[in-house]
Design an enzyme around this catalytic site. Structure first.
Site, PDB file in Angstrom:
ATOM      1  CE  LYS A 171      -2.240   2.941   2.135  1.00 48.41           C
ATOM      2  NZ  LYS A 171      -2.059   4.411   1.875  1.00 48.41           N
ATOM      3  CD  GLU A 245      13.079   3.717   9.149  1.00 42.47           C
ATOM      4  OE1 GLU A 245      13.167   2.847   8.278  1.00 42.47           O
ATOM      5  OE2 GLU A 245      13.405   4.896   8.972  1.00 42.47           O
ATOM      6  CB  CYS A 279      12.530   8.793   9.406  1.00 42.24           C
ATOM      7  SG  CYS A 279      13.486   7.564   8.520  1.00 42.24           S
ATOM      8  CD  GLU A 366       9.239  12.601  12.438  1.00 44.88           C
ATOM      9  OE1 GLU A 366      10.281  12.072  12.055  1.00 44.88           O
ATOM     10  OE2 GLU A 366       8.130  12.020  12.428  1.00 44.88           O
TER      11      GLU A 366
HETATM   12  O1  6OD Z   1      17.962   3.898   3.840  1.00 44.66           O
HETATM   13  C1  6OD Z   1      17.193   3.083   4.346  1.00 44.66           C
HETATM   14  O2  6OD Z   1      17.333   1.879   4.225  1.00 44.66           O
HETATM   15  C2  6OD Z   1      16.040   3.569   5.117  1.00 44.66           C
HETATM   16  N1  6OD Z   1      15.306   2.595   5.705  1.00 44.66           N
HETATM   17  C3  6OD Z   1      15.759   4.873   5.223  1.00 44.66           C
HETATM   18  C4  6OD Z   1      14.674   5.378   5.940  1.00 44.66           C
HETATM   19  C5  6OD Z   1      14.355   6.664   5.896  1.00 44.66           C
HETATM   20  C6  6OD Z   1      13.164   7.176   6.519  1.00 44.66           C
HETATM   21  O3  6OD Z   1      12.632   8.220   6.184  1.00 44.66           O
END
Ligand code: 6OD
Length: 463
Positions: A171, A245, A279, A366
Protein backbone atom coordinates in the site's frame (compact mmCIF):
# COMPACT_ATOMS: atom_id res chain seq x y z
CA UNK A 1 3.14 8.77 -17.51
CA UNK A 2 0.30 7.25 -15.45
CA UNK A 3 -2.59 9.67 -15.81
CA UNK A 4 -4.59 6.84 -14.24
CA UNK A 5 -3.15 4.45 -11.66
CA UNK A 6 -4.78 1.03 -11.29
CA UNK A 7 -4.25 -1.57 -8.59
CA UNK A 8 -2.01 -4.52 -9.48
CA UNK A 9 -3.54 -7.80 -8.38
CA UNK A 10 -2.65 -11.31 -9.50
CA UNK A 11 -0.31 -9.95 -12.14
CA UNK A 12 -2.95 -7.70 -13.79
CA UNK A 13 -3.98 -4.06 -13.61
CA UNK A 14 -7.28 -3.65 -11.78
CA UNK A 15 -8.75 -0.21 -12.64
CA UNK A 16 -11.57 -0.42 -10.10
CA UNK A 17 -12.81 1.69 -7.22
CA UNK A 18 -13.44 5.43 -7.02
CA UNK A 19 -10.55 7.64 -8.06
CA UNK A 20 -8.74 10.33 -6.14
CA UNK A 21 -6.24 12.94 -7.37
CA UNK A 22 -2.49 12.93 -6.84
CA UNK A 23 -0.70 16.28 -7.05
CA UNK A 24 2.62 17.63 -8.26
CA UNK A 25 4.03 19.31 -5.13
CA UNK A 26 6.09 21.70 -7.29
CA UNK A 27 2.96 23.28 -8.74
CA UNK A 28 -0.04 22.01 -6.79
CA UNK A 29 -1.54 20.69 -10.04
CA UNK A 30 -3.28 17.34 -10.34
CA UNK A 31 -1.04 14.91 -12.23
CA UNK A 32 -2.79 11.57 -11.79
CA UNK A 33 -6.09 9.99 -10.90
CA UNK A 34 -5.59 6.98 -8.67
CA UNK A 35 -8.04 4.16 -8.02
CA UNK A 36 -8.85 3.67 -4.36
CA UNK A 37 -9.10 0.17 -2.90
CA UNK A 38 -12.07 -0.56 -0.67
CA UNK A 39 -12.23 -3.64 1.52
CA UNK A 40 -13.40 -5.87 -1.37
CA UNK A 41 -10.44 -4.89 -3.56
CA UNK A 42 -8.02 -5.34 -0.66
CA UNK A 43 -9.55 -8.76 -0.07
CA UNK A 44 -8.91 -9.72 -3.70
CA UNK A 45 -5.28 -8.62 -3.40
CA UNK A 46 -4.74 -10.62 -0.21
CA UNK A 47 -6.37 -13.68 -1.78
CA UNK A 48 -4.18 -13.39 -4.87
CA UNK A 49 -1.13 -13.24 -2.61
CA UNK A 50 -2.26 -16.24 -0.57
CA UNK A 51 -2.82 -18.26 -3.73
CA UNK A 52 0.61 -17.43 -5.14
CA UNK A 53 2.65 -17.74 -1.96
CA UNK A 54 3.08 -21.53 -1.53
CA UNK A 55 4.59 -22.07 -4.98
CA UNK A 56 6.80 -19.01 -4.54
CA UNK A 57 8.01 -20.27 -1.16
CA UNK A 58 8.67 -23.70 -2.66
CA UNK A 59 11.23 -22.28 -5.10
CA UNK A 60 14.85 -22.73 -4.04
CA UNK A 61 16.15 -19.49 -2.53
CA UNK A 62 18.60 -19.18 -5.42
CA UNK A 63 15.68 -18.98 -7.86
CA UNK A 64 13.91 -16.33 -5.84
CA UNK A 65 17.22 -14.45 -5.69
CA UNK A 66 17.41 -14.67 -9.49
CA UNK A 67 13.94 -13.07 -9.68
CA UNK A 68 15.18 -10.26 -7.42
CA UNK A 69 18.07 -9.65 -9.82
CA UNK A 70 15.62 -9.59 -12.73
CA UNK A 71 13.59 -6.97 -10.90
CA UNK A 72 16.75 -4.92 -10.39
CA UNK A 73 17.62 -5.31 -14.09
CA UNK A 74 14.08 -4.25 -15.02
CA UNK A 75 14.35 -1.14 -12.84
CA UNK A 76 17.70 -0.24 -14.37
CA UNK A 77 16.30 -0.73 -17.88
CA UNK A 78 13.65 1.89 -17.10
CA UNK A 79 15.83 4.06 -14.92
CA UNK A 80 14.84 7.36 -16.53
CA UNK A 81 11.13 6.53 -16.24
CA UNK A 82 11.54 5.81 -12.52
CA UNK A 83 13.41 9.07 -12.05
CA UNK A 84 10.65 10.97 -13.87
CA UNK A 85 7.69 9.48 -11.94
CA UNK A 86 9.41 9.86 -8.57
CA UNK A 87 10.22 13.51 -9.27
CA UNK A 88 6.68 14.19 -10.50
CA UNK A 89 5.20 12.73 -7.30
CA UNK A 90 7.62 14.29 -4.81
CA UNK A 91 9.38 17.30 -6.35
CA UNK A 92 12.75 15.78 -5.42
CA UNK A 93 15.87 17.31 -6.99
CA UNK A 94 17.02 15.46 -10.12
CA UNK A 95 20.51 14.79 -8.79
CA UNK A 96 19.28 13.18 -5.59
CA UNK A 97 16.72 11.07 -7.42
CA UNK A 98 19.32 9.87 -9.92
CA UNK A 99 22.01 9.11 -7.35
CA UNK A 100 20.05 7.96 -4.30
CA UNK A 101 16.38 7.14 -4.60
CA UNK A 102 16.24 5.10 -7.78
CA UNK A 103 19.64 3.35 -7.61
CA UNK A 104 18.77 2.24 -4.06
CA UNK A 105 15.61 0.61 -5.46
CA UNK A 106 17.66 -1.69 -7.66
CA UNK A 107 20.34 -2.11 -4.97
CA UNK A 108 17.73 -3.23 -2.42
CA UNK A 109 16.75 -6.16 -4.65
CA UNK A 110 20.35 -7.09 -5.46
CA UNK A 111 21.59 -6.82 -1.88
CA UNK A 112 18.91 -9.02 -0.37
CA UNK A 113 19.23 -11.55 -3.20
CA UNK A 114 22.86 -11.96 -2.24
CA UNK A 115 22.36 -11.94 1.52
CA UNK A 116 19.59 -14.56 1.35
CA UNK A 117 21.37 -16.84 -1.10
CA UNK A 118 24.58 -16.85 0.98
CA UNK A 119 23.01 -17.10 4.40
CA UNK A 120 24.40 -20.05 6.38
CA UNK A 121 22.08 -22.26 8.37
CA UNK A 122 22.87 -23.40 11.89
CA UNK A 123 22.97 -26.81 13.49
CA UNK A 124 23.93 -27.66 17.08
CA UNK A 125 25.39 -30.97 18.15
CA UNK A 126 25.48 -32.56 21.56
CA UNK A 127 26.36 -36.23 22.09
CA UNK A 128 23.31 -38.10 20.85
CA UNK A 129 21.42 -34.94 19.92
CA UNK A 130 21.20 -32.83 16.79
CA UNK A 131 19.26 -29.55 16.76
CA UNK A 132 18.82 -27.45 13.69
CA UNK A 133 16.62 -24.61 12.61
CA UNK A 134 14.63 -24.14 9.46
CA UNK A 135 13.13 -20.78 8.59
CA UNK A 136 9.76 -20.48 6.89
CA UNK A 137 8.38 -17.30 5.34
CA UNK A 138 5.65 -15.52 7.30
CA UNK A 139 3.23 -16.00 4.39
CA UNK A 140 1.61 -12.81 3.12
CA UNK A 141 3.12 -9.54 4.27
CA UNK A 142 1.46 -6.11 4.19
CA UNK A 143 4.01 -3.52 3.06
CA UNK A 144 2.87 -0.01 4.00
CA UNK A 145 5.07 2.62 2.43
CA UNK A 146 5.47 6.35 3.19
CA UNK A 147 5.69 9.25 0.76
CA UNK A 148 9.12 10.65 1.60
CA UNK A 149 11.34 8.02 -0.06
CA UNK A 150 8.61 6.09 -1.85
CA UNK A 151 10.66 3.85 -4.11
CA UNK A 152 13.65 3.42 -1.81
CA UNK A 153 11.52 2.38 1.15
CA UNK A 154 9.12 0.19 -0.81
CA UNK A 155 11.97 -1.82 -2.31
CA UNK A 156 13.84 -1.88 1.02
CA UNK A 157 10.94 -3.97 2.31
CA UNK A 158 10.11 -5.88 -0.87
CA UNK A 159 13.62 -7.24 -1.45
CA UNK A 160 13.90 -9.21 1.78
CA UNK A 161 10.19 -10.04 2.07
CA UNK A 162 10.09 -11.61 -1.39
CA UNK A 163 13.43 -13.36 -1.33
CA UNK A 164 12.45 -14.93 2.01
CA UNK A 165 9.49 -16.57 0.24
CA UNK A 166 6.61 -14.28 1.14
CA UNK A 167 3.99 -12.89 -1.18
CA UNK A 168 3.18 -9.24 -0.54
CA UNK A 169 0.43 -6.67 -0.77
CA UNK A 170 1.88 -3.17 -0.98
CA UNK A 171 0.00 0.00 0.00
CA UNK A 172 1.92 3.05 -1.24
CA UNK A 173 1.14 6.48 0.13
CA UNK A 174 -1.79 8.21 -1.54
CA UNK A 175 0.62 11.05 -2.35
CA UNK A 176 3.18 8.98 -4.24
CA UNK A 177 1.69 6.16 -6.32
CA UNK A 178 3.88 6.61 -9.44
CA UNK A 179 6.96 4.50 -8.74
CA UNK A 180 4.81 1.62 -7.44
CA UNK A 181 2.74 1.75 -10.64
CA UNK A 182 5.94 1.57 -12.67
CA UNK A 183 7.25 -1.31 -10.58
CA UNK A 184 4.02 -3.17 -11.40
CA UNK A 185 4.84 -2.73 -15.08
CA UNK A 186 8.34 -4.10 -14.49
CA UNK A 187 6.86 -7.14 -12.69
CA UNK A 188 4.65 -7.79 -15.71
CA UNK A 189 7.52 -7.22 -18.16
CA UNK A 190 9.82 -9.73 -16.46
CA UNK A 191 6.99 -12.22 -15.88
CA UNK A 192 7.20 -12.36 -12.08
CA UNK A 193 4.77 -15.11 -11.04
CA UNK A 194 1.31 -13.49 -10.74
CA UNK A 195 0.13 -12.74 -7.23
CA UNK A 196 3.59 -12.68 -5.65
CA UNK A 197 3.60 -8.88 -5.62
CA UNK A 198 0.27 -7.02 -5.44
CA UNK A 199 -0.33 -3.30 -5.03
CA UNK A 200 -3.42 -1.49 -3.78
CA UNK A 201 -3.78 2.29 -3.58
CA UNK A 202 -5.70 4.50 -1.24
CA UNK A 203 -5.70 6.56 1.93
CA UNK A 204 -5.52 5.39 5.53
CA UNK A 205 -8.78 3.43 5.24
CA UNK A 206 -7.24 1.20 2.55
CA UNK A 207 -4.21 0.63 4.76
CA UNK A 208 -6.51 -0.20 7.64
CA UNK A 209 -8.41 -2.80 5.54
CA UNK A 210 -5.08 -4.30 4.58
CA UNK A 211 -3.38 -4.60 7.96
CA UNK A 212 -6.53 -5.86 9.67
CA UNK A 213 -7.24 -8.47 6.99
CA UNK A 214 -7.12 -11.97 8.52
CA UNK A 215 -5.04 -13.19 5.55
CA UNK A 216 -2.10 -10.94 6.47
CA UNK A 217 0.69 -12.66 8.42
CA UNK A 218 2.89 -9.66 9.21
CA UNK A 219 3.15 -5.93 8.64
CA UNK A 220 6.13 -3.78 7.78
CA UNK A 221 5.59 -0.05 8.01
CA UNK A 222 7.63 3.13 7.87
CA UNK A 223 5.86 6.32 8.87
CA UNK A 224 4.50 8.18 11.86
CA UNK A 225 4.47 6.81 15.39
CA UNK A 226 0.74 7.45 15.61
CA UNK A 227 0.00 5.29 12.54
CA UNK A 228 2.40 2.66 13.84
CA UNK A 229 0.52 2.29 17.08
CA UNK A 230 -2.82 2.18 15.19
CA UNK A 231 -1.46 -0.69 13.09
CA UNK A 232 -0.23 -2.44 16.21
CA UNK A 233 -3.71 -2.29 17.72
CA UNK A 234 -5.17 -3.65 14.47
CA UNK A 235 -3.02 -6.76 14.55
CA UNK A 236 -2.98 -7.23 18.33
CA UNK A 237 -5.86 -9.70 18.51
CA UNK A 238 -4.25 -11.87 15.85
CA UNK A 239 -0.77 -11.45 17.43
CA UNK A 240 0.93 -10.74 14.11
CA UNK A 241 4.54 -9.59 13.88
CA UNK A 242 5.21 -5.99 13.00
CA UNK A 243 8.36 -4.19 11.96
CA UNK A 244 8.13 -0.43 12.34
CA UNK A 245 10.44 2.43 11.57
CA UNK A 246 8.64 5.43 13.02
CA UNK A 247 9.17 9.07 13.89
CA UNK A 248 12.31 10.78 15.05
CA UNK A 249 13.55 13.96 16.66
CA UNK A 250 17.14 13.34 15.78
CA UNK A 251 19.95 15.14 17.54
CA UNK A 252 23.29 16.21 16.11
CA UNK A 253 26.21 16.98 18.46
CA UNK A 254 28.91 19.32 17.18
CA UNK A 255 31.97 19.42 19.44
CA UNK A 256 34.47 22.28 19.42
CA UNK A 257 37.17 19.87 18.22
CA UNK A 258 35.17 19.00 15.10
CA UNK A 259 36.39 19.75 11.59
CA UNK A 260 33.97 22.66 11.29
CA UNK A 261 33.88 22.73 7.48
CA UNK A 262 32.96 19.07 7.46
CA UNK A 263 30.43 19.50 10.27
CA UNK A 264 28.70 22.38 8.50
CA UNK A 265 28.59 20.43 5.21
CA UNK A 266 27.30 17.34 6.99
CA UNK A 267 24.66 19.22 8.94
CA UNK A 268 23.45 21.01 5.81
CA UNK A 269 22.84 17.54 4.39
CA UNK A 270 21.37 16.04 7.54
CA UNK A 271 18.96 18.93 8.10
CA UNK A 272 17.88 19.84 4.58
CA UNK A 273 18.10 16.73 2.40
CA UNK A 274 14.76 15.92 0.81
CA UNK A 275 13.34 19.10 2.31
CA UNK A 276 14.00 17.62 5.76
CA UNK A 277 11.50 14.90 4.94
CA UNK A 278 13.65 11.92 5.88
CA UNK A 279 13.09 10.19 9.20
CA UNK A 280 16.87 10.42 9.73
CA UNK A 281 17.09 14.19 9.33
CA UNK A 282 18.50 16.23 12.20
CA UNK A 283 15.98 18.58 13.85
CA UNK A 284 17.93 19.35 17.04
CA UNK A 285 21.52 20.51 16.83
CA UNK A 286 23.62 20.97 19.96
CA UNK A 287 26.88 22.85 19.47
CA UNK A 288 29.71 23.26 21.98
CA UNK A 289 29.85 26.88 23.17
CA UNK A 290 33.23 27.96 21.71
CA UNK A 291 32.00 27.26 18.16
CA UNK A 292 28.27 27.88 18.63
CA UNK A 293 28.09 31.30 17.02
CA UNK A 294 30.36 30.53 14.08
CA UNK A 295 28.66 27.21 13.38
CA UNK A 296 25.15 28.67 13.55
CA UNK A 297 26.06 31.58 11.29
CA UNK A 298 27.64 29.28 8.71
CA UNK A 299 24.76 26.80 8.79
CA UNK A 300 22.23 29.60 8.31
CA UNK A 301 24.24 31.06 5.41
CA UNK A 302 24.41 27.68 3.69
CA UNK A 303 20.69 27.08 4.25
CA UNK A 304 19.87 29.90 1.87
CA UNK A 305 21.50 28.07 -1.05
CA UNK A 306 20.13 24.52 -0.63
CA UNK A 307 18.17 23.22 -3.62
CA UNK A 308 14.57 23.90 -2.67
CA UNK A 309 12.29 20.91 -2.43
CA UNK A 310 8.58 21.28 -1.80
CA UNK A 311 6.76 19.66 1.07
CA UNK A 312 4.79 16.67 -0.13
CA UNK A 313 1.34 18.23 0.20
CA UNK A 314 -0.45 21.45 1.05
CA UNK A 315 -1.44 19.86 4.35
CA UNK A 316 2.15 19.02 5.24
CA UNK A 317 3.37 22.48 4.21
CA UNK A 318 0.78 24.00 6.55
CA UNK A 319 1.88 21.72 9.35
CA UNK A 320 5.53 22.78 8.96
CA UNK A 321 4.53 26.44 8.79
CA UNK A 322 2.48 26.04 11.95
CA UNK A 323 5.71 25.06 13.76
CA UNK A 324 7.41 28.16 12.37
CA UNK A 325 4.54 30.24 13.80
CA UNK A 326 4.77 28.41 17.12
CA UNK A 327 8.50 29.20 17.29
CA UNK A 328 7.78 32.88 16.55
CA UNK A 329 5.14 33.03 19.26
CA UNK A 330 7.62 31.55 21.74
CA UNK A 331 10.27 34.16 20.90
CA UNK A 332 12.72 32.06 18.86
CA UNK A 333 15.64 33.77 17.13
CA UNK A 334 15.45 33.05 13.40
CA UNK A 335 18.93 32.90 11.82
CA UNK A 336 17.34 32.31 8.44
CA UNK A 337 13.95 31.41 7.02
CA UNK A 338 10.74 31.18 9.00
CA UNK A 339 8.23 31.62 6.19
CA UNK A 340 7.14 30.37 2.81
CA UNK A 341 8.13 31.82 -0.56
CA UNK A 342 5.25 33.07 -2.69
CA UNK A 343 4.09 31.28 -5.80
CA UNK A 344 2.66 27.90 -6.50
CA UNK A 345 3.89 24.67 -5.01
CA UNK A 346 4.20 23.50 -1.44
CA UNK A 347 7.49 25.23 -0.56
CA UNK A 348 8.62 26.48 2.84
CA UNK A 349 11.85 28.31 3.59
CA UNK A 350 14.82 26.35 4.95
CA UNK A 351 15.00 27.56 8.52
CA UNK A 352 17.60 27.68 11.29
CA UNK A 353 16.54 29.01 14.67
CA UNK A 354 17.56 29.04 18.30
CA UNK A 355 16.40 30.22 21.70
CA UNK A 356 13.57 27.79 22.45
CA UNK A 357 13.38 25.68 25.58
CA UNK A 358 14.04 21.97 25.42
CA UNK A 359 10.46 21.15 26.38
CA UNK A 360 8.90 23.35 23.71
CA UNK A 361 6.70 21.40 21.30
CA UNK A 362 9.08 22.63 18.63
CA UNK A 363 11.94 20.72 20.24
CA UNK A 364 10.01 17.61 21.18
CA UNK A 365 7.68 16.89 18.22
CA UNK A 366 8.77 15.64 14.82
CA UNK A 367 8.32 18.45 12.27
CA UNK A 368 9.63 16.73 9.12
CA UNK A 369 10.59 19.89 7.29
CA UNK A 370 13.78 21.78 6.33
CA UNK A 371 14.33 23.19 9.79
CA UNK A 372 16.46 22.74 12.86
CA UNK A 373 16.84 24.31 16.26
CA UNK A 374 20.39 25.02 17.41
CA UNK A 375 21.35 25.19 21.08
CA UNK A 376 24.71 25.47 22.87
CA UNK A 377 26.19 22.97 25.32
CA UNK A 378 29.11 23.22 27.73
CA UNK A 379 30.27 19.65 28.34
CA UNK A 380 30.19 16.19 26.84
CA UNK A 381 27.94 15.06 29.67
CA UNK A 382 25.44 17.80 28.96
CA UNK A 383 25.51 17.06 25.21
CA UNK A 384 24.63 13.42 25.78
CA UNK A 385 21.86 14.34 28.21
CA UNK A 386 20.33 16.84 25.79
CA UNK A 387 20.46 14.39 22.90
CA UNK A 388 18.87 11.61 24.94
CA UNK A 389 16.11 13.78 26.43
CA UNK A 390 13.64 12.78 23.75
CA UNK A 391 10.82 10.27 23.49
CA UNK A 392 12.28 9.30 20.13
CA UNK A 393 15.50 7.46 19.35
CA UNK A 394 16.01 6.84 15.67
CA UNK A 395 19.27 8.47 14.58
CA UNK A 396 21.96 10.77 15.92
CA UNK A 397 25.10 12.36 14.51
CA UNK A 398 28.36 13.21 16.29
CA UNK A 399 30.91 15.65 14.89
CA UNK A 400 34.33 15.43 16.53
CA UNK A 401 37.95 14.70 15.62
CA UNK A 402 38.57 12.87 18.91
CA UNK A 403 38.42 9.13 18.33
CA UNK A 404 37.89 8.42 22.01
CA UNK A 405 35.09 10.92 22.30
CA UNK A 406 33.46 9.58 19.16
CA UNK A 407 33.23 6.07 20.58
CA UNK A 408 32.38 7.23 24.09
CA UNK A 409 29.53 9.45 22.99
CA UNK A 410 28.19 7.21 20.21
CA UNK A 411 27.84 4.32 22.63
CA UNK A 412 25.85 6.43 25.11
CA UNK A 413 23.34 7.83 22.66
CA UNK A 414 19.86 6.34 22.86
CA UNK A 415 19.35 5.82 19.15
CA UNK A 416 19.20 2.87 16.78
CA UNK A 417 21.63 4.57 14.40
CA UNK A 418 24.58 6.83 15.16
CA UNK A 419 26.69 8.44 12.46
CA UNK A 420 30.10 9.91 13.34
CA UNK A 421 31.45 12.66 11.05
CA UNK A 422 28.98 11.64 8.37
CA UNK A 423 25.27 11.13 7.87
CA UNK A 424 23.09 8.63 6.02
CA UNK A 425 26.01 6.52 4.87
CA UNK A 426 24.44 3.11 4.39
CA UNK A 427 25.58 -0.48 4.35
CA UNK A 428 22.48 -2.53 3.62
CA UNK A 429 23.78 -5.43 5.69
CA UNK A 430 23.58 -3.50 8.96
CA UNK A 431 20.57 -3.41 11.34
CA UNK A 432 18.43 -0.33 10.73
CA UNK A 433 15.70 1.04 12.99
CA UNK A 434 15.02 2.96 16.15
CA UNK A 435 14.47 2.75 19.89
CA UNK A 436 11.76 4.31 22.10
CA UNK A 437 8.92 5.84 20.03
CA UNK A 438 11.01 5.49 16.87
CA UNK A 439 10.09 1.93 16.14
CA UNK A 440 10.16 -1.72 16.89
CA UNK A 441 12.43 -4.29 15.31
CA UNK A 442 15.29 -3.85 12.89
CA UNK A 443 15.49 -4.35 9.17
CA UNK A 444 18.66 -4.63 7.10
CA UNK A 445 20.81 -7.65 6.26
CA UNK A 446 19.93 -10.82 8.11
CA UNK A 447 17.67 -8.86 10.50
CA UNK A 448 15.28 -8.31 7.60
CA UNK A 449 15.36 -11.98 6.68
CA UNK A 450 14.69 -12.85 10.33
CA UNK A 451 11.67 -10.57 10.45
CA UNK A 452 10.17 -11.89 7.22
CA UNK A 453 10.45 -15.52 8.35
CA UNK A 454 9.82 -17.68 11.40
CA UNK A 455 12.24 -20.31 12.72
CA UNK A 456 11.26 -23.83 13.61
CA UNK A 457 13.81 -25.67 15.73
CA UNK A 458 14.03 -29.40 15.03
CA UNK A 459 15.75 -31.55 17.63
CA UNK A 460 16.34 -35.25 17.18
CA UNK A 461 17.94 -38.02 19.08
CA UNK A 462 20.70 -39.84 17.27
CA UNK A 463 21.04 -43.35 18.61
O1 6OD B 1 17.96 3.90 3.84
C1 6OD B 1 17.19 3.08 4.35
O2 6OD B 1 17.33 1.88 4.22
C2 6OD B 1 16.04 3.57 5.12
N1 6OD B 1 15.31 2.59 5.71
C3 6OD B 1 15.76 4.87 5.22
C4 6OD B 1 14.67 5.38 5.94
C5 6OD B 1 14.35 6.66 5.90
C6 6OD B 1 13.16 7.18 6.52
O3 6OD B 1 12.63 8.22 6.18
Amino acid sequence: MFDQVAHFIGGRPVPEGATFPAYDPMTGEVIRQVHEADSAIVDRAVRAARTAQPAWAALPVGERAAWMRRLADGIEARFDDFVAVEIADTGKPLEQTRTLDIPRGAANFRAFAEIAAQRPEQAFHLPGVLSYTVRRPLGVVAVVVPWNLPFLLMTWKLGPALVAGNAVVVKPSENTPGSAALLAEVCAEIGLPPGVLNIVYGYGATGQHLVSHPGIDGVTFTGSTRTGSTIMRSVADRVKPVSFELGGKNAGLVFADADLDKAVDGCVRSVFTNGGQVCLCTERLYVERPVFEEFTRRLAERATSVTPQPMISAEHRDKVLSYYELAKSEGAVFHTGGGAPGGSGYFVEPTVLSGLGETSRFNTEEIFGPVCHVAPFSSEEEAVELANASDYGLAATVWTTSLNRAHRVAQRLEAGLVWVNTWYLRDLRTPFGGVKLSGIGREGGTQSLDFYSEPTTITMEIS
